[in-house]
Scaffold this motif. Structure first.
Motif, PDB file in Angstrom:
ATOM      1  N   UNK A 220       1.377  -1.400  -0.100  1.00 26.24           N
ATOM      2  CA  UNK A 220       0.181  -0.114   0.850  1.00 26.24           C
ATOM      3  C   UNK A 220       0.785   1.161  -0.225  1.00 26.24           C
ATOM      4  N   UNK A 221       2.114   1.109  -0.392  1.00 26.43           N
ATOM      5  CA  UNK A 221       3.404   2.535  -1.282  1.00 26.43           C
ATOM      6  C   UNK A 221       3.316   2.968   0.188  1.00 26.43           C
ATOM      7  N   UNK A 222       3.733   1.411   1.093  1.00 25.26           N
ATOM      8  CA  UNK A 222       4.601   1.601   2.284  1.00 25.26           C
ATOM      9  C   UNK A 222       6.048   1.615   1.888  1.00 25.26           C
ATOM     10  N   UNK A 223       7.533   2.420   1.632  1.00 22.51           N
ATOM     11  CA  UNK A 223       8.237   1.848   0.484  1.00 22.51           C
ATOM     12  C   UNK A 223       9.242   0.887   2.528  1.00 22.51           C
ATOM     13  N   UNK A 224       8.667   1.150   3.132  1.00 26.41           N
ATOM     14  CA  UNK A 224       9.278   1.194   5.073  1.00 26.41           C
ATOM     15  C   UNK A 224       9.159  -0.468   4.937  1.00 26.41           C
ATOM     16  N   UNK A 225       8.146  -0.764   4.552  1.00 29.97           N
ATOM     17  CA  UNK A 225       7.229  -2.336   5.100  1.00 29.97           C
ATOM     18  C   UNK A 225       8.035  -2.788   4.440  1.00 29.97           C
ATOM     19  N   UNK A 226       8.445  -2.549   2.795  1.00 25.93           N
ATOM     20  CA  UNK A 226       8.343  -3.345   1.563  1.00 25.93           C
ATOM     21  C   UNK A 226      10.564  -3.547   2.502  1.00 25.93           C
ATOM     22  N   UNK A 227      10.933  -2.956   2.682  1.00 25.54           N
ATOM     23  CA  UNK A 227      11.913  -2.668   2.622  1.00 25.54           C
ATOM     24  C   UNK A 227      12.622  -3.937   4.116  1.00 25.54           C
ATOM     25  N   UNK A 228      11.280  -3.887   4.795  1.00 25.16           N
ATOM     26  CA  UNK A 228      11.698  -4.879   6.107  1.00 25.16           C
ATOM     27  C   UNK A 228      11.609  -6.276   5.505  1.00 25.16           C
ATOM     28  N   UNK A 229       9.623  -6.410   4.474  1.00 24.71           N
ATOM     29  CA  UNK A 229       9.936  -7.881   4.244  1.00 24.71           C
ATOM     30  C   UNK A 229      11.399  -8.003   3.425  1.00 24.71           C
ATOM     31  N   UNK A 230      12.035  -7.477   2.720  1.00 21.42           N
ATOM     32  CA  UNK A 230      13.458  -7.466   1.936  1.00 21.42           C
ATOM     33  C   UNK A 230      14.450  -8.124   2.912  1.00 21.42           C
ATOM     34  N   UNK A 231      14.048  -7.661   4.330  1.00 17.39           N
ATOM     35  CA  UNK A 231      15.263  -7.728   4.921  1.00 17.39           C
ATOM     36  C   UNK A 231      15.526  -9.178   5.898  1.00 17.39           C
ATOM     37  N   UNK A 232      13.702  -9.542   5.741  1.00 15.98           N
ATOM     38  CA  UNK A 232      13.971 -11.062   6.549  1.00 15.98           C
ATOM     39  C   UNK A 232      13.594 -12.052   5.449  1.00 15.98           C
ATOM     40  N   UNK A 233      13.104 -11.589   4.424  1.00 20.77           N
ATOM     41  CA  UNK A 233      13.365 -12.518   3.689  1.00 20.77           C
ATOM     42  C   UNK A 233      14.309 -12.808   2.287  1.00 20.77           C
ATOM     43  N   UNK A 234      16.039 -11.947   2.599  1.00 26.19           N
ATOM     44  CA  UNK A 234      16.313 -11.996   1.326  1.00 26.19           C
ATOM     45  C   UNK A 234      17.022 -13.332   0.781  1.00 26.19           C
ATOM     46  N   UNK A 235      17.386 -13.695   2.319  1.00 22.76           N
ATOM     47  CA  UNK A 235      18.478 -15.313   1.529  1.00 22.76           C
ATOM     48  C   UNK A 235      17.594 -16.339   1.078  1.00 22.76           C
ATOM     49  N   UNK A 236      15.968 -16.432   0.801  1.00 20.31           N
ATOM     50  CA  UNK A 236      14.994 -16.756   0.536  1.00 20.31           C
ATOM     51  C   UNK A 236      15.728 -15.677  -1.251  1.00 20.31           C
ATOM     52  N   UNK A 237      15.084 -14.683  -1.531  1.00 15.65           N
ATOM     53  CA  UNK A 237      14.488 -13.740  -2.218  1.00 15.65           C
ATOM     54  C   UNK A 237      16.077 -13.880  -3.661  1.00 15.65           C
ATOM     55  N   UNK A 238      17.110 -14.047  -2.858  1.00 21.11           N
ATOM     56  CA  UNK A 238      18.475 -13.602  -3.741  1.00 21.11           C
ATOM     57  C   UNK A 238      18.648 -15.692  -4.601  1.00 21.11           C
ATOM     58  N   UNK A 239      17.733 -16.054  -3.177  1.00 26.02           N
ATOM     59  CA  UNK A 239      18.219 -17.741  -3.977  1.00 26.02           C
ATOM     60  C   UNK A 239      17.170 -18.356  -5.127  1.00 26.02           C
ATOM     61  N   UNK A 240      16.082 -17.313  -5.095  1.00 26.09           N
ATOM     62  CA  UNK A 240      15.218 -17.398  -6.257  1.00 26.09           C
ATOM     63  C   UNK A 240      16.031 -16.931  -7.542  1.00 26.09           C
ATOM     64  N   UNK A 241      16.772 -15.342  -7.002  1.00 29.70           N
ATOM     65  CA  UNK A 241      17.617 -14.493  -8.076  1.00 29.70           C
ATOM     66  C   UNK A 241      18.897 -15.700  -8.795  1.00 29.70           C
ATOM     67  N   UNK A 242      19.065 -16.298  -8.141  1.00 28.33           N
ATOM     68  CA  UNK A 242      20.160 -17.364  -8.947  1.00 28.33           C
ATOM     69  C   UNK A 242      19.889 -18.100  -9.357  1.00 28.33           C
ATOM     70  N   UNK A 243      18.749 -18.871  -9.083  1.00 29.01           N
ATOM     71  CA  UNK A 243      18.400 -20.053  -9.149  1.00 29.01           C
ATOM     72  C   UNK A 243      17.833 -19.488 -11.174  1.00 29.01           C
ATOM     73  N   UNK A 244      17.050 -19.019 -11.348  1.00 26.73           N
ATOM     74  CA  UNK A 244      16.358 -18.983 -11.968  1.00 26.73           C
ATOM     75  C   UNK A 244      17.005 -18.248 -13.313  1.00 26.73           C
TER      76      UNK A 244
END
Length: 352
Positions: free
Chosen positions: A57-81
């Motif tokens: 809902x246009x909340x940049x800080x909320x989005x950043x917190x979610x990335x911090x919490x899930x970055x290991x999984x996000x980066x793995x998806x990027x490198x695998x795909x």
């Protein structure tokens, strides 16, 4: 070139552009904090729902917190795909998920490249600047997003679609079309007077700064017409400071590159070939669109009093001066989970 370039499309706007690239044969990974938004992308091969997200809902800080919490999984998806050498991260600068995640994700992935944890060679960005009619918060998010984006060391080229230049969906399609026209020059345009090879296309794309591309039919291809066409393109206006690194051009008609240099500046190098159908011209290593971003800033400042009044009604906090318009007016929330030590400083940079 399609085997070397991949796209990470964040948020709904990023997903819309990413789908156009996937339809043209590129590898695309769609990231979103909203499962519902991901479901709207038909026939997407690779999608990932950022853990714990239900939209931002246009909340940049909320989005950043979610990335911090899930970055290991996000980066793995990027490198695998993304089995590619170059990645463009696509996002809208005025939204929540894309605007908050985009710069931070680029910086963290570049950190992995620098430490040897990734086989990707470079990361650039495709972002969207909001139309003047969009909400005050969209303009605030945009300005804050560009403040972060312009401070990233090692980032490759950035393309900025300016939504004030027409219909959003039409602009997205034009961006994808002209980008594909540009990277296909080595395979489609050959001439005894000179050629552009794939390495030169890659070097142009990897240059830091803004990148713009235009296409003009052969019968209209004069030097003046090509220069004027940049003002009608999908991209934010070019700064008049004559800062430029590369000109890459497949010329048709009567285009004079020497005359172009007098207008746009003297580049480090010019890559040139010829064809008889249309002039395709790319300018790379340009400065960020300061004048356009100043307009965004003024739009945000004009609405500070209204925004403060509305936010104080629910948060009770005051507004602080400076670029980060909203952070002091947001209700305090839980601290993000502690990241791994190797990424802590980058994450602190974005989370304050």
């Amino acid at each position: 070139m399609k085997k070397k370039i991949g796209f990470v499309a964040i948020g709904q706007a990023g997903g819309n552009i990413g789908k156009l690239f996937e339809d043209r044969g590129f590898s695309v990974l769609y990231l979103n904090t909203s499962q519902e938004d991901l479901r709207t992308i038909r026939n997407a091969k690779y999608t990932y729902h950022i853990a714990g997200g239900e939209g931002c809902n246009k909340d940049r800080v909320k989005a950043k917190r979610l990335v911090v919490d899930d970055f290991d999984n996000i980066s793995r998806e990027v490198y695998e795909k993304m089995d590619v050498s170059m990645v463009y991260v696509i996002f809208a600068s005025g939204g929540g998920t894309g605007s908050g995640c985009g710069p931070m994700l680029i910086d963290l992935l570049l950190g992995d490249i620098a430490s040897g944890e990734s086989s990707i060679e470079s990361i650039g960005a495709i972002t969207v600047i909001p139309d003047e009619k969009e909400s005050p918060r969209a303009h605030i998010n945009c300005y804050e997003c560009f403040e972060e984006l312009t401070g990233i060391e090692g980032i490759a080229s950035v393309m900025a679609i300016d939504n004030s230049r027409g219909n959003k969906l039409a602009l997205n399609q034009r961006l994808v079309n002209v980008f594909c026209d540009f990277i296909e020059i080595p395979s489609r345009h050959k001439d005894v007077r000179g050629n552009i090879d794939r390495a030169e296309i890659e070097e142009t794309l990897k240059s830091k700064g803004m990148l713009v591309v235009t296409k003009v039919p052969a019968k209209e291809s004069t030097t003046a017409a090509v220069l004027e066409s940049f003002g009608r393109s999908v991209f934010a206006p070019i700064e008049p400071d004559r800062v430029i690194k590369y000109i890459a051009i497949s010329s048709a008609g009567t285009v004079d590159v020497e005359a172009m240099r007098k207008e746009v500046g003297v580049p480090v190098d010019v890559f040139q070939t010829y064809n008889d159908k249309a002039t395709i011209c790319c300018l790379a290593g340009l400065n960020y669109p300061k004048a356009r971003l100043e307009a965004v800033y003024r739009k945000a400042v004009e609405n500070q009093e209204l925004i403060l009044k509305n936010l104080q009604a629910v948060s009770g906090h005051g507004m602080k001066k400076g670029v980060d318009f909203l952070s002091a007016a947001k209700p305090s929330g839980a601290e993000p989970a502690k990241p791994k030590a190797s990424r802590r400083e980058l994450m602190k940079k974005y989370m304050g």
